[in-house]
Design a protein around this motif. Structure first.
Motif, mmCIF file in Angstrom:
data_model
loop_
_atom_site.group_PDB
_atom_site.id
_atom_site.type_symbol
_atom_site.label_atom_id
_atom_site.label_comp_id
_atom_site.label_asym_id
_atom_site.label_seq_id
_atom_site.Cartn_x
_atom_site.Cartn_y
_atom_site.Cartn_z
ATOM 1 N N UNK A 2 0.812 -1.206 0.000
ATOM 2 C CA UNK A 2 0.000 0.000 0.000
ATOM 3 C C UNK A 2 0.848 1.260 0.000
ATOM 4 N N UNK A 3 2.096 1.189 0.380
ATOM 5 C CA UNK A 3 2.938 2.374 0.453
ATOM 6 C C UNK A 3 4.197 2.187 -0.377
ATOM 7 N N UNK A 4 4.841 3.310 -0.697
ATOM 8 C CA UNK A 4 6.087 3.243 -1.445
ATOM 9 C C UNK A 4 7.195 2.587 -0.629
ATOM 10 N N UNK A 5 7.176 2.789 0.680
ATOM 11 C CA UNK A 5 8.190 2.170 1.531
ATOM 12 C C UNK A 5 8.101 0.646 1.469
ATOM 13 N N UNK A 6 6.884 0.114 1.455
ATOM 14 C CA UNK A 6 6.712 -1.330 1.339
ATOM 15 C C UNK A 6 7.203 -1.818 -0.013
ATOM 16 N N UNK A 7 6.930 -1.047 -1.047
ATOM 17 C CA UNK A 7 7.375 -1.423 -2.387
ATOM 18 C C UNK A 7 8.894 -1.419 -2.482
ATOM 19 N N UNK A 9 10.948 -1.812 -0.015
ATOM 20 C CA UNK A 9 11.415 -2.953 0.769
ATOM 21 C C UNK A 9 11.337 -4.253 -0.012
ATOM 22 N N UNK A 10 10.282 -4.406 -0.800
ATOM 23 C CA UNK A 10 10.144 -5.615 -1.616
ATOM 24 C C UNK A 10 11.194 -5.656 -2.720
ATOM 25 N N UNK A 11 11.519 -4.505 -3.291
ATOM 26 C CA UNK A 11 12.515 -4.450 -4.356
ATOM 27 C C UNK A 11 13.898 -4.867 -3.868
ATOM 28 N N UNK A 29 15.344 -4.351 -14.549
ATOM 29 C CA UNK A 29 15.214 -3.160 -13.707
ATOM 30 C C UNK A 29 13.932 -2.392 -14.031
ATOM 31 N N UNK A 30 13.696 -2.168 -15.319
ATOM 32 C CA UNK A 30 12.478 -1.460 -15.720
ATOM 33 C C UNK A 30 11.234 -2.254 -15.323
ATOM 34 N N UNK A 31 11.278 -3.558 -15.526
ATOM 35 C CA UNK A 31 10.117 -4.392 -15.209
ATOM 36 C C UNK A 31 9.800 -4.362 -13.712
ATOM 37 N N UNK A 32 10.811 -4.520 -12.872
ATOM 38 C CA UNK A 32 10.582 -4.529 -11.427
ATOM 39 C C UNK A 32 10.093 -3.171 -10.933
ATOM 40 N N UNK A 33 10.728 -2.109 -11.401
ATOM 41 C CA UNK A 33 10.349 -0.773 -10.926
ATOM 42 C C UNK A 33 8.913 -0.430 -11.303
ATOM 43 N N UNK A 34 8.527 -0.752 -12.529
ATOM 44 C CA UNK A 34 7.170 -0.411 -12.955
ATOM 45 C C UNK A 34 6.132 -1.383 -12.393
ATOM 46 N N UNK A 35 6.579 -2.509 -11.884
ATOM 47 C CA UNK A 35 5.651 -3.429 -11.223
ATOM 48 C C UNK A 35 5.392 -2.999 -9.790
ATOM 49 N N UNK A 69 18.560 -21.384 -8.970
ATOM 50 C CA UNK A 69 19.877 -21.784 -8.453
ATOM 51 C C UNK A 69 19.980 -21.511 -6.957
ATOM 52 N N UNK A 70 19.312 -20.456 -6.493
ATOM 53 C CA UNK A 70 19.311 -20.136 -5.065
ATOM 54 C C UNK A 70 18.021 -20.625 -4.385
ATOM 55 N N UNK A 71 17.345 -21.576 -5.025
ATOM 56 C CA UNK A 71 16.163 -22.249 -4.456
ATOM 57 C C UNK A 71 14.974 -21.314 -4.259
ATOM 58 N N UNK A 72 14.826 -20.332 -5.139
ATOM 59 C CA UNK A 72 13.674 -19.441 -5.084
ATOM 60 C C UNK A 72 12.840 -19.624 -6.358
ATOM 61 N N UNK A 73 11.552 -19.824 -6.235
ATOM 62 C CA UNK A 73 10.699 -19.891 -7.437
ATOM 63 C C UNK A 73 10.471 -18.491 -7.990
ATOM 64 N N UNK A 74 10.013 -18.418 -9.243
ATOM 65 C CA UNK A 74 9.639 -17.125 -9.816
ATOM 66 C C UNK A 74 8.428 -16.602 -9.055
ATOM 67 N N UNK A 75 8.503 -15.385 -8.477
ATOM 68 C CA UNK A 75 7.434 -14.885 -7.592
ATOM 69 C C UNK A 75 6.076 -14.818 -8.298
ATOM 70 N N UNK A 76 5.055 -15.170 -7.578
ATOM 71 C CA UNK A 76 3.705 -15.147 -8.134
ATOM 72 C C UNK A 76 3.277 -13.737 -8.493
ATOM 73 N N UNK A 77 3.763 -12.762 -7.735
ATOM 74 C CA UNK A 77 3.385 -11.376 -8.013
ATOM 75 C C UNK A 77 3.935 -10.918 -9.362
#
Length: 329
Positions: A2-7, A9-11, A29-35, A69-77
């Protein structure tokens, strides 16, 4: 979110993919930022402009294997099904290269489009059954397309198998080779001095055991421990490549040893010498302090302390064995 700070933090969770060393896609970078920090529609602030589907597909195609490789799936979000293809005729806007409509993207990137159509890289996830990583089975995913070499690693399998990336044995990852040689030589010098001095101490004890009574005798057993520890470091210098490396690269190049192997006996021997006897040495130093307290503080005689020696040995050797065995339980 809901906030930019949370976004923001997720990045930060994608920092590994965005750093220069682990850079996997120009679109990421562009994809993550605009998401996570989408652009608002100029005429209606309630409408947000998401990234285009092409940016998502390119990011996922190039970066999914590194995440796995680091045991993380592609995020659902970040599921690409949530984003629209750019279309000149559509009233919906998206952020990305306007060139890549669905048709142009399919023509310019047939491998990525093939993955979309047959769902091969949708298998980039962690199996919820036995915890093993699912592996793509498409012929599009070959060793040549592996991301291992792009991040300075070697692939240890002939398939598109980025879960088996391994560090080259003589990689500059640990620094310039000259610095490593200095560290090895420095370690050898001190290990050699330790080996000679502790061997002299132990030999002196063997020739005249009555001369060393408790509490001094605990120092002798500490010297025994440090002797074997020094032997472990000397063995590591002499047999460095045999202990650390294995022939795992598909091109025959040695890679850093990963797990057990048929030729891992020297690795186990060195680990045992250093780890087990280091644990025992810690306990013998505790026993030394205890026996010194009994002699100096409580005025126990040498004979009285010696009668408890079997308990000292049990604590030192058996406790160290228990801790060592738990590593393989």
């Amino acid at each position: 979110m809901e906030t930019q700070q949370e976004a923001i933090g997720s990045l930060k969770g994608y920092e590994l993919l965005l750093t220069s060393q682990q850079h996997c896609s120009d679109s990421l970078a562009l994809f993550l930022c605009t998401t996570y920090l989408p652009i608002c529609y100029p005429e209606n602030k309630d409408i947000i402009i998401k990234p285009c589907r092409a940016e998502c597909e390119m990011s996922r195609f190039n970066c999914s294997s590194l995440l796995v490789h680091y045991s993380y799936p592609w995020p659902q979000i970040l599921s690409c099904d949530k984003f629209e293809w750019h279309s000149p005729d559509s009233e919906t806007w998206c952020v990305g290269n306007p060139k890549y409509t669905k048709e142009v993207f399919a023509a310019d990137f047939p491998e990525v489009w093939g993955g979309i159509m047959n769902g091969t890289y949708h298998d980039y996830s962690v199996d919820t059954g036995d915890g093993e990583l699912l592996r793509p089975n498409s012929s599009l995913f070959t060793y040549e397309n592996s991301n291992c070499k792009d991040i300075g690693l070697l692939n240890t399998d002939h398939t598109f198998n980025d879960y088996d990336c391994a560090l080259p044995c003589h990689s500059r990852f640990y620094g310039p080779q000259g610095n490593l040689d200095i560290i090895k030589a420095w370690t050898l010098v001190w290990a050699g001095l330790c080996c000679v001095s502790t061997l002299f101490t132990v030999m002196t004890f063997l020739f005249d055991q009555q001369r060393f009574r408790y509490p001094e005798r605990a120092i002798i057993f500490s010297a025994v421990c440090y002797f074997f520890i020094s032997v472990g470091f000397i063995l590591g210098f002499i047999k460095s490549d045999e202990i650390v490396c294995e022939k795992g690269g598909v091109d025959g190049k040695p890679v850093i040893r990963q797990g057990d192997g048929e030729d891992a006996h020297l690795c186990f021997v060195q680990f045992f010498l250093i780890y087990y006897f280091m644990l025992a040495s810690f306990l013998w130093w505790v026993i030394l302090n205890l026996t010194w307290f009994l002699a100096a503080g409580l005025k126990w005689g040498h004979e009285a302390i010696a009668q408890k020696s079997r308990y000292f040995h049990a604590v030192a050797w058996i406790s160290a064995s228990g801790s060592f065995s738990r590593l393989f339980a």
